[in-house]
Scaffold this motif. Structure first.
Motif, mmCIF file in Angstrom:
data_model
loop_
_atom_site.group_PDB
_atom_site.id
_atom_site.type_symbol
_atom_site.label_atom_id
_atom_site.label_comp_id
_atom_site.label_asym_id
_atom_site.label_seq_id
_atom_site.Cartn_x
_atom_site.Cartn_y
_atom_site.Cartn_z
ATOM 1 N N LYS A 25 -7.643 15.221 -9.472
ATOM 2 C CA LYS A 25 -8.154 14.110 -10.277
ATOM 3 C C LYS A 25 -7.460 12.792 -9.940
ATOM 4 O O LYS A 25 -8.108 11.763 -9.822
ATOM 5 N N ASP A 26 -6.148 12.807 -9.784
ATOM 6 C CA ASP A 26 -5.373 11.577 -9.601
ATOM 7 C C ASP A 26 -4.708 11.508 -8.233
ATOM 8 O O ASP A 26 -3.637 10.929 -8.090
ATOM 9 N N PHE A 27 -5.345 12.049 -7.204
ATOM 10 C CA PHE A 27 -4.715 12.111 -5.892
ATOM 11 C C PHE A 27 -4.361 10.729 -5.351
ATOM 12 O O PHE A 27 -3.257 10.495 -4.873
ATOM 13 N N LYS A 28 -5.297 9.794 -5.460
ATOM 14 C CA LYS A 28 -5.065 8.455 -4.910
ATOM 15 C C LYS A 28 -3.874 7.781 -5.603
ATOM 16 O O LYS A 28 -3.001 7.216 -4.943
ATOM 17 N N GLU A 29 -3.825 7.841 -6.949
ATOM 18 C CA GLU A 29 -2.727 7.213 -7.686
ATOM 19 C C GLU A 29 -1.391 7.873 -7.378
ATOM 20 O O GLU A 29 -0.358 7.207 -7.298
ATOM 21 N N ILE A 30 -1.394 9.182 -7.177
ATOM 22 C CA ILE A 30 -0.154 9.894 -6.853
ATOM 23 C C ILE A 30 0.363 9.455 -5.493
ATOM 24 O O ILE A 30 1.552 9.165 -5.320
ATOM 25 N N VAL A 31 -0.520 9.384 -4.513
ATOM 26 C CA VAL A 31 -0.103 8.975 -3.160
ATOM 27 C C VAL A 31 0.385 7.536 -3.161
ATOM 28 O O VAL A 31 1.436 7.214 -2.588
ATOM 29 N N LEU A 32 -0.356 6.628 -3.825
ATOM 30 C CA LEU A 32 0.065 5.225 -3.866
ATOM 31 C C LEU A 32 1.394 5.070 -4.603
ATOM 32 O O LEU A 32 2.259 4.285 -4.184
ATOM 33 N N GLY A 33 1.581 5.816 -5.684
ATOM 34 C CA GLY A 33 2.847 5.757 -6.411
ATOM 35 C C GLY A 33 4.002 6.269 -5.568
ATOM 36 O O GLY A 33 5.097 5.701 -5.584
ATOM 37 N N LEU A 34 3.762 7.349 -4.819
ATOM 38 C CA LEU A 34 4.808 7.891 -3.953
ATOM 39 C C LEU A 34 5.186 6.894 -2.859
ATOM 40 O O LEU A 34 6.368 6.665 -2.599
ATOM 41 N N ILE A 35 4.197 6.266 -2.255
ATOM 42 C CA ILE A 35 4.479 5.301 -1.188
ATOM 43 C C ILE A 35 5.242 4.100 -1.742
ATOM 44 O O ILE A 35 6.233 3.655 -1.157
ATOM 45 N N PRO A 52 10.922 5.899 5.422
ATOM 46 C CA PRO A 52 9.857 6.089 6.420
ATOM 47 C C PRO A 52 8.482 6.305 5.801
ATOM 48 O O PRO A 52 7.467 5.897 6.373
ATOM 49 N N ILE A 53 8.420 6.902 4.624
ATOM 50 C CA ILE A 53 7.128 7.071 3.942
ATOM 51 C C ILE A 53 6.534 5.699 3.626
ATOM 52 O O ILE A 53 5.340 5.459 3.825
ATOM 53 N N TRP A 54 7.380 4.771 3.139
ATOM 54 C CA TRP A 54 6.910 3.429 2.821
ATOM 55 C C TRP A 54 6.473 2.698 4.084
ATOM 56 O O TRP A 54 5.456 1.997 4.080
ATOM 57 N N PHE A 55 7.229 2.856 5.188
ATOM 58 C CA PHE A 55 6.870 2.189 6.436
ATOM 59 C C PHE A 55 5.536 2.702 6.978
ATOM 60 O O PHE A 55 4.756 1.943 7.559
ATOM 61 N N ILE A 56 5.239 3.992 6.789
ATOM 62 C CA ILE A 56 3.942 4.531 7.201
ATOM 63 C C ILE A 56 2.829 3.874 6.383
ATOM 64 O O ILE A 56 1.809 3.441 6.929
ATOM 65 N N GLY A 57 3.032 3.773 5.063
ATOM 66 C CA GLY A 57 2.047 3.111 4.201
ATOM 67 C C GLY A 57 1.879 1.648 4.567
ATOM 68 O O GLY A 57 0.752 1.125 4.588
ATOM 69 N N TYR A 58 2.975 0.967 4.871
ATOM 70 C CA TYR A 58 2.933 -0.439 5.257
ATOM 71 C C TYR A 58 2.148 -0.596 6.567
ATOM 72 O O TYR A 58 1.330 -1.512 6.717
ATOM 73 N N GLY A 59 2.388 0.302 7.512
ATOM 74 C CA GLY A 59 1.662 0.253 8.788
ATOM 75 C C GLY A 59 0.178 0.499 8.606
ATOM 76 O O GLY A 59 -0.653 -0.178 9.217
ATOM 77 N N LEU A 60 -0.187 1.460 7.743
ATOM 78 C CA LEU A 60 -1.604 1.725 7.478
ATOM 79 C C LEU A 60 -2.269 0.522 6.810
ATOM 80 O O LEU A 60 -3.425 0.202 7.096
ATOM 81 N N GLU A 61 -1.520 -0.149 5.926
ATOM 82 C CA GLU A 61 -2.083 -1.322 5.264
ATOM 83 C C GLU A 61 -2.340 -2.440 6.266
ATOM 84 O O GLU A 61 -3.376 -3.099 6.230
ATOM 85 N N LYS A 62 -1.398 -2.664 7.151
ATOM 86 C CA LYS A 62 -1.560 -3.744 8.138
ATOM 87 C C LYS A 62 -2.619 -3.392 9.188
ATOM 88 O O LYS A 62 -3.374 -4.255 9.622
ATOM 89 N N ALA A 63 -2.672 -2.112 9.580
ATOM 90 C CA ALA A 63 -3.596 -1.717 10.635
ATOM 91 C C ALA A 63 -5.047 -1.667 10.146
ATOM 92 O O ALA A 63 -5.961 -2.125 10.837
#
Length: 162
Positions: A25-35, A52-63
């Motif tokens: 139900k809340d997969f997206k919010e859980i992943v965004l909160g974790l990042i 490194p988890i945050w840097f992966i999220g940052y890279g996905l956001e920029k890419a």
């Protein structure tokens, strides 16, 4: 002993079902909160390890232009969804009702005292007083928010159960 074991198995199974439901139900919010939780901070050494988890999220956001990292624009972070405009409220559209546990004579006296004080073009006849277990006073639609607030305070000061 077997009943206790079955009881614990049932509880464990129900907890697993609840966990699976929450993850789906809340997969997206859980992943965004974790990042966002893994953002590196200078004085929190644990974030140095999990950054490194945050840097992966940052890279996905920029890419890909995804909205992953929370941005607060120099705010304290308390208002995540700031309003962009003032909402208009037309006070004359709603019903203005005062409910009081008093007599009809006392209510009429309070309304007359208020009408001597208020600046508007209100007349005593425009107020409707309905008797019952509690007295219900329907105020006219042309009363202003300021005058209605003053009238409500006047009732509350004179009659504690208003």
């Amino acid at each position: 002993m077997e009943i206790v074991l079955y009881f614990f198995v049932v509880i464990f199974f129900l907890l697993l079902v609840g966990l699976a439901y929450t993850l789906v139900k809340d997969f997206k919010e859980i992943v965004l909160g974790l990042i966002n939780m893994c953002e590196p901070e200078l004085f929190r050494p644990i974030t140095w390890i999990i950054s490194p988890i945050w840097f992966i999220g940052y890279g996905l956001e920029k890419a890909f232009g995804w909205d992953i990292i929370e941005k607060y624009d120099d705010s304290d972070g308390l208002e995540k969804y700031p309003s962009t405009e003032n909402l208009k409220l037309n006070f004359s559209d709603g019903d203005k009702i005062i409910i009081s546990k008093t007599s009809k004579r006392k209510a009429e006296s309070l309304i007359r005292d208020f009408l001597k004080f208020c600046d508007g073009d209100l007349k005593f006849e425009s107020f409707k007083i309905n008797s019952g277990q509690n007295l219900k006073i329907d105020c006219p639609n042309q009363i202003t928010f300021y005058d209605f607030s003053i009238l409500t305070q006047h009732f509350c000061n004179e009659v504690t159960k208003s």
